[in-house]
Design a protein around this motif. Structure first.
Motif, mmCIF file in Angstrom:
data_model
loop_
_atom_site.group_PDB
_atom_site.id
_atom_site.type_symbol
_atom_site.label_atom_id
_atom_site.label_comp_id
_atom_site.label_asym_id
_atom_site.label_seq_id
_atom_site.Cartn_x
_atom_site.Cartn_y
_atom_site.Cartn_z
ATOM 1 N N SER A 76 -2.970 -14.322 4.114
ATOM 2 C CA SER A 76 -2.599 -13.650 2.852
ATOM 3 C C SER A 76 -0.843 -13.768 2.853
ATOM 4 O O SER A 76 -0.287 -13.941 3.897
ATOM 5 C CB SER A 76 -2.826 -12.309 2.588
ATOM 6 N N GLN A 77 -0.695 -13.756 1.540
ATOM 7 C CA GLN A 77 1.084 -14.024 1.319
ATOM 8 C C GLN A 77 1.451 -12.626 1.719
ATOM 9 O O GLN A 77 1.157 -11.477 1.612
ATOM 10 C CB GLN A 77 1.249 -14.236 0.070
ATOM 11 N N PRO A 78 2.836 -12.552 2.141
ATOM 12 C CA PRO A 78 3.456 -11.211 2.470
ATOM 13 C C PRO A 78 3.675 -10.599 1.069
ATOM 14 O O PRO A 78 3.869 -11.332 -0.007
ATOM 15 C CB PRO A 78 4.761 -11.578 3.063
ATOM 16 N N ARG A 79 3.536 -9.316 0.832
ATOM 17 C CA ARG A 79 3.799 -8.840 -0.645
ATOM 18 C C ARG A 79 4.515 -7.405 -0.267
ATOM 19 O O ARG A 79 4.474 -6.895 0.795
ATOM 20 C CB ARG A 79 2.332 -8.124 -0.970
ATOM 21 N N LEU A 80 5.249 -6.897 -1.223
ATOM 22 C CA LEU A 80 5.981 -5.628 -1.291
ATOM 23 C C LEU A 80 4.943 -4.659 -1.686
ATOM 24 O O LEU A 80 4.637 -4.805 -2.847
ATOM 25 C CB LEU A 80 7.352 -5.690 -1.861
ATOM 26 N N MET A 81 4.579 -3.711 -0.966
ATOM 27 C CA MET A 81 3.524 -2.777 -1.415
ATOM 28 C C MET A 81 3.772 -1.237 -1.239
ATOM 29 O O MET A 81 4.433 -0.938 -0.130
ATOM 30 C CB MET A 81 2.323 -3.269 -0.767
ATOM 31 N N GLN A 82 3.256 -0.534 -2.023
ATOM 32 C CA GLN A 82 3.206 0.941 -1.851
ATOM 33 C C GLN A 82 2.181 1.476 -1.102
ATOM 34 O O GLN A 82 1.162 0.779 -1.262
ATOM 35 C CB GLN A 82 3.388 1.543 -3.200
ATOM 36 N N GLY A 83 2.521 2.640 -0.357
ATOM 37 C CA GLY A 83 1.470 3.130 0.396
ATOM 38 C C GLY A 83 -0.003 3.415 -0.520
ATOM 39 O O GLY A 83 -0.958 3.135 -0.246
ATOM 40 N N ASN A 84 0.085 4.104 -1.517
ATOM 41 C CA ASN A 84 -0.811 4.428 -2.618
ATOM 42 C C ASN A 84 -1.365 2.992 -3.270
ATOM 43 O O ASN A 84 -2.672 3.176 -3.124
ATOM 44 C CB ASN A 84 -0.364 5.208 -3.475
ATOM 45 N N GLU A 85 -0.777 2.015 -3.347
ATOM 46 C CA GLU A 85 -1.044 0.850 -3.785
ATOM 47 C C GLU A 85 -2.062 0.234 -2.444
ATOM 48 O O GLU A 85 -3.104 -0.480 -2.720
ATOM 49 C CB GLU A 85 -0.155 -0.195 -4.126
ATOM 50 N N ALA A 86 -1.559 0.346 -1.398
ATOM 51 C CA ALA A 86 -2.396 -0.387 -0.276
ATOM 52 C C ALA A 86 -3.648 0.684 -0.347
ATOM 53 O O ALA A 86 -4.690 -0.198 0.410
ATOM 54 C CB ALA A 86 -1.355 0.073 1.086
ATOM 55 N N CYS A 87 -3.625 1.900 -0.422
ATOM 56 C CA CYS A 87 -4.970 2.433 -0.311
ATOM 57 C C CYS A 87 -5.879 1.987 -1.656
ATOM 58 O O CYS A 87 -7.222 1.807 -1.102
ATOM 59 C CB CYS A 87 -4.726 4.047 -0.678
ATOM 60 N N VAL A 88 -5.445 1.622 -2.792
ATOM 61 C CA VAL A 88 -6.289 0.903 -3.738
ATOM 62 C C VAL A 88 -6.689 -0.459 -3.218
ATOM 63 O O VAL A 88 -7.744 -0.669 -3.342
ATOM 64 C CB VAL A 88 -5.299 0.826 -4.976
ATOM 65 N N GLU A 89 -5.823 -1.099 -2.684
ATOM 66 C CA GLU A 89 -6.261 -2.482 -2.152
ATOM 67 C C GLU A 89 -7.376 -2.320 -1.281
ATOM 68 O O GLU A 89 -8.556 -2.999 -1.189
ATOM 69 C CB GLU A 89 -5.399 -3.418 -1.650
ATOM 70 N N GLY A 90 -7.116 -1.349 -0.279
ATOM 71 C CA GLY A 90 -8.191 -1.220 0.756
ATOM 72 C C GLY A 90 -9.514 -0.581 0.394
ATOM 73 O O GLY A 90 -10.650 -1.282 0.824
ATOM 74 N N ALA A 91 -9.621 0.227 -0.704
ATOM 75 C CA ALA A 91 -10.665 0.657 -1.167
ATOM 76 C C ALA A 91 -11.700 -0.324 -1.966
ATOM 77 O O ALA A 91 -12.764 -0.642 -1.672
ATOM 78 C CB ALA A 91 -10.437 1.982 -1.922
ATOM 79 N N LEU A 92 -10.747 -1.198 -2.672
ATOM 80 C CA LEU A 92 -11.372 -2.132 -3.259
ATOM 81 C C LEU A 92 -12.170 -3.308 -2.131
ATOM 82 O O LEU A 92 -13.203 -3.804 -2.436
ATOM 83 C CB LEU A 92 -10.585 -2.938 -4.305
ATOM 84 N N GLU A 93 -11.244 -3.571 -1.121
ATOM 85 C CA GLU A 93 -11.747 -4.495 -0.121
ATOM 86 C C GLU A 93 -12.969 -4.133 0.437
ATOM 87 O O GLU A 93 -13.871 -4.679 0.863
ATOM 88 C CB GLU A 93 -10.629 -4.568 0.726
ATOM 89 N N ALA A 94 -13.037 -2.587 0.507
ATOM 90 C CA ALA A 94 -14.235 -1.845 1.236
ATOM 91 C C ALA A 94 -15.365 -1.784 0.323
ATOM 92 O O ALA A 94 -16.617 -1.347 0.816
ATOM 93 C CB ALA A 94 -13.828 -0.403 1.676
ATOM 94 N N GLY A 95 -15.098 -2.144 -1.011
ATOM 95 C CA GLY A 95 -16.323 -2.420 -1.786
ATOM 96 C C GLY A 95 -16.555 -1.068 -2.593
ATOM 97 O O GLY A 95 -17.529 -0.676 -3.107
ATOM 98 N N LEU A 96 -15.238 -0.362 -2.901
ATOM 99 C CA LEU A 96 -15.212 0.836 -3.870
ATOM 100 C C LEU A 96 -15.823 0.451 -5.289
ATOM 101 O O LEU A 96 -15.420 -0.637 -5.868
ATOM 102 C CB LEU A 96 -13.994 1.206 -4.198
ATOM 103 N N GLN A 97 -16.780 1.391 -5.703
ATOM 104 C CA GLN A 97 -17.614 1.025 -7.036
ATOM 105 C C GLN A 97 -17.307 2.021 -7.979
ATOM 106 O O GLN A 97 -17.414 2.149 -9.121
ATOM 107 C CB GLN A 97 -19.105 0.779 -6.825
ATOM 108 N N PHE A 98 -16.784 3.364 -7.624
ATOM 109 C CA PHE A 98 -16.809 4.397 -8.181
ATOM 110 C C PHE A 98 -15.456 5.328 -7.885
ATOM 111 O O PHE A 98 -15.605 5.728 -6.641
ATOM 112 C CB PHE A 98 -18.125 5.517 -8.155
ATOM 113 N N PHE A 99 -14.628 5.646 -8.669
ATOM 114 C CA PHE A 99 -13.525 6.782 -8.560
ATOM 115 C C PHE A 99 -13.620 7.936 -9.489
ATOM 116 O O PHE A 99 -13.730 7.422 -10.856
ATOM 117 C CB PHE A 99 -12.463 6.054 -8.502
ATOM 118 N N ALA A 100 -13.609 9.036 -9.055
ATOM 119 C CA ALA A 100 -13.282 10.192 -10.224
ATOM 120 C C ALA A 100 -12.205 10.891 -9.583
ATOM 121 O O ALA A 100 -12.246 11.084 -8.282
ATOM 122 C CB ALA A 100 -14.797 11.017 -10.031
ATOM 123 N N GLY A 101 -11.236 11.482 -10.334
ATOM 124 C CA GLY A 101 -10.251 12.187 -9.885
ATOM 125 C C GLY A 101 -9.361 12.712 -11.180
ATOM 126 O O GLY A 101 -9.974 12.830 -12.327
#
Ligand SMILES: Cc1ncc(C[n+]2csc(CCOP(=O)(O)OP(=O)(O)O)c2C)c(N)n1
Ligand code: SF4
Lengths: 273, 365
Positions: B2-27
């Protein structure tokens, strides 16, 4: 009855409790509405009434006090193809869960909610609930209740529910009809059913035998049609029962969400970039 | 790659969740976690998933459990006060063995405190916040990349063990931006929920709503049929099994990073944002010829007591810097069990512990 888990009977309710009658009406309505028990989830909170779901022979979710509708919202969004039914008490739905109730109604999410209204907290042994009528005695209003009760039907209708009706454990056929219609309704449907609690409500107010409480449900209620012709004085102290609201004009929430997903999949994002 | 990216911690959490197959978020919005909800509101429906902003944090936790029981990978994210509100239903997820991920981007407390500055005050709330004895898994990242890795891992653990997993980050880790190179999609291990015929002996197979199994899910103690019970024997069996399924896998869940432990006389034990400063302080001390080392914890609960024990056997002193008045230091003491000195260094003024202030402490002990 195919909708009941006979192996778990007898149930926990007291002799003379109305909850069994309401549950019976719900299962008959399910029969009538042609409910597929393998594609239905019944959800409840905590309370005597909420135990109903444990006796139902289908997927059952017995949650935390007041939160049934919030859990049910997650189930309905995840599986809009399933029928989701909430069975819960008046304390559960109107006090601790009051916020979830108005927001579920506002979203018009496709959940059928049946409120077992005994006007009291049964499971915790007889404290007042937001539906205890003014003047009645409970263990926490020993000198007569000072607060006024909610008109829950008007509340949820104002909040956005698209099917709203009220009945009692005495008016069983009417209850079956309303719950059947609620089950066939596409959107947030709400049926409030008065259910006598002789053990606490009855005893604290010296209402006599369970049969007397049934008589009270009969004498203290008037049908909506009849009520329309009565004066406020004639209506004082009596509860109006009937079907109050029914519309299919508001889109159901889970379906709207699916539609949005489909739109996005086709590249139809209308957002200003 | 993958290409290097400038990323925020919360954004990394989102990317990780989607990579893990997240289907539902309530908040429900709360700083400093809000970016997670905002990004998922945009990303989830595009990938066929669901985002819903509920009326409060209690409802969010409830909806997440409902969606998970209906078969979806589900998550919620919050901070301090919101995490407190989730506690009752977190216990419900624990007793009903419902896989889900709860992100808590820690902020100062108690109460609204000084919004929204960093802190590490929710370590014990994560462990004991809900009533009763219950299993818990808490992961704590120190960097943006690690936030991504641990989010993916959180879902794997949640699914495999049928437990709620808490990703305990903090305002600094959540808001800082770093250059990251994410692993290629699909390369990190994922887990399936145990299904009939594949479940280990101490974890029941997961049955979802709508599969025709007519499951009964309840927060009451239940017997082997799933129906509520008041039998003391069944109650004992259930609670011990729930706690045991996590405790017995403690070593396998342990995630630590070790630096210079072989010859270290003084060892820093740190986690989350503070571990970054601590690492720098250790580096500076090493440059000055001091025999210092470090143990960084990425999984706080179950607590890696055996790792601490190993360190305590060789070192003279363990230093535990934390942005709280002492939450992990007590656990370290318990594990060190008098084998070496354990000292805490604490800040609760909303400021990050800096390397320059740790260095003299490190050299002084
Ligand atoms: C968070 C929380 N608060 C309080 C309780 C105690 N509690 C259990 S049932 C109940 C009230 C039940 O009343 P209602 O919903 O009207 O149902 P009923 O028992 O009358 O059928 C209460 C207050 C609880 N279980 N959880
Ligand atoms: S306490 Fe009241 S509501 Fe509860 S089972 Fe007995 S009669 Fe019914």
């Amino acid at each position: 009855m195919r909708f009941l888990r006979r192996e778990y009977l007898p149930h926990i309710w007291c002799v003379g409790c109305g909850h069994g009658i309401v549950l019976g009406a719900v299962t008959r309505a399910m029969e009538r509405a042609g409910v597929d028990q393998d594609r239905t989830v019944v959800v409840s909170g905590i309370g005597c009434s909420s135990r109903a779901v444990g006796y139902m022979n289908m997927d059952a979710l017995h949650t935390t006090h007041g939160r049934a509708l919030a859990f049910a919202t997650g189930v309905k969004l995840a599986r809009p193809d399933l029928r989701v039914v909430v069975l819960a008490g008046d304390g559960d739905l109107a006090a601790i869960g009051g916020n979830h109730l108005i927001h579920a109604a506002r979203r018009n999410i496709g959940i059928t909610t049946v409120c077992f209204n005994n006007g009291i907290y049964g499971m915790t042994s007889g404290q007042y609930s937001p539906l205890t009528p003014a003047g009645y005695r409970t263990t926490t209003s020993p000198f007569g209740h000072l607060e006024r009760d909610f008109d829950l039907c008007r509340l949820v209708q104002a909040a956005g529910a698209t099917y709203v009706a009220r009945s009692t454990a005495y008016h069983v056929h009417q209850t079956i009809t309303y719950v059947t219609r609620a089950l066939s309704h596409d959107g947030f449907s709400f049926v409030e059913v008065f259910s006598p609690c002789p053990t606490y409500f009855g005893r604290n107010n010296r209402m006599g035998e369970p049969v007397k409480m049934m008589q009270w449900l009969h004498d203290g209620t008037v049908q909506a049609g009849q009520a329309a012709r009565m004066t406020p004085e004639e209506l004082r102290g009596r509860v109006v029962i009937g079907e109050f609201h029914r519309t299919q004009e508001v889109p159901e929430y889970a379906r709207s969400y699916r539609d949005m997903i489909a739109r996005l999949a086709e590249g139809g994002d209308q957002r200003a970039q | 790659m993958s290409q290097p990216r400038l990323m925020q911690g919360n954004e990394a959490c989102v990317e990780g969740a989607l990579e893990a197959g997240l289907q539902f978020f309530a908040g429900y919005p709360i700083t400093p976690s809000t970016e997670i909800a905002e990004m998922l509101a945009d990303r989830l429906p595009r990938s066929g998933g669901f985002f819903i902003q509920m009326e409060d944090e209690i409802a969010s936790m409830a909806a997440v459990i409902g969606a998970s029981l209906a078969g979806m990978r589900a998550m919620t994210a919050t901070s301090g006060p919101g995490f407190s509100l989730k506690q009752e239903n977190l216990g419900y997820a624990a007793i009903t063995e419902t896989p889900c991920v709860v992100v808590n981007v820690q902020r100062v407390g108690p109460s609204t405190g000084m919004p929204t500055s960093p802190a590490q005050g929710d370590v014990m709330q994560s462990r004991w916040g809900t009533h009763g004895d219950h299993p818990v898994v808490v992961l704590s990242p120190s960097s943006v990349l690690e936030t991504y890795m641990l989010t993916v891992k959180a879902f794997a653990i949640a699914d495999e063990l049928r437990v709620p997993v808490i990703l305990l980050t903090d305002e600094i880790t959540g808001h800082m931006r770093e250059r990251v190179v994410l692993p290629d999609p699909g390369t990190l291990p994922r887990a399936q929920r145990p299904r009939a015929g594949q479940a280990p002996p101490d974890i029941p197979p997961m049955e979802h709503f709508g599969e025709g199994r007519r499951v009964m899910v309840t927060g009451l103690y239940r017997d082997s049929t799933g129906f509520w019970t008041e039998s003391p024997e069944e109650a004992d069996r259930l609670v011990r099994r729930l706690a045991g399924k996590v405790e017995s896998r403690a070593e396998q869940l342990t995630m630590v990073e070790r630096w210079h432990l072989d010859d270290a006389q003084v060892v820093v034990v740190a986690y989350g944002c503070v571990a970054r400063s601590a690492q720098r302080a250790v580096h500076l001390a090493r440059e000055r010829g001091r025999r210092v080392g470090m143990l960084r914890l990425s999984c706080l609960w179950p607590f890696p007591g055996h790792e601490i024990e190993a360190v305590a056997k060789r070192a003279d002193c363990i230093l535990v810097p934390e942005m709280n008045l002492g939450q992990i230091v007590g656990e370290v003491e318990r594990a060190a069990c008098g084998r070496c000195r354990v000292i805490g260094y604490h800040r609760v003024d909303s400021e990050l512990i800096r390397p320059e202030e740790l260095l003299p402490v490190l050299e002084g002990v």
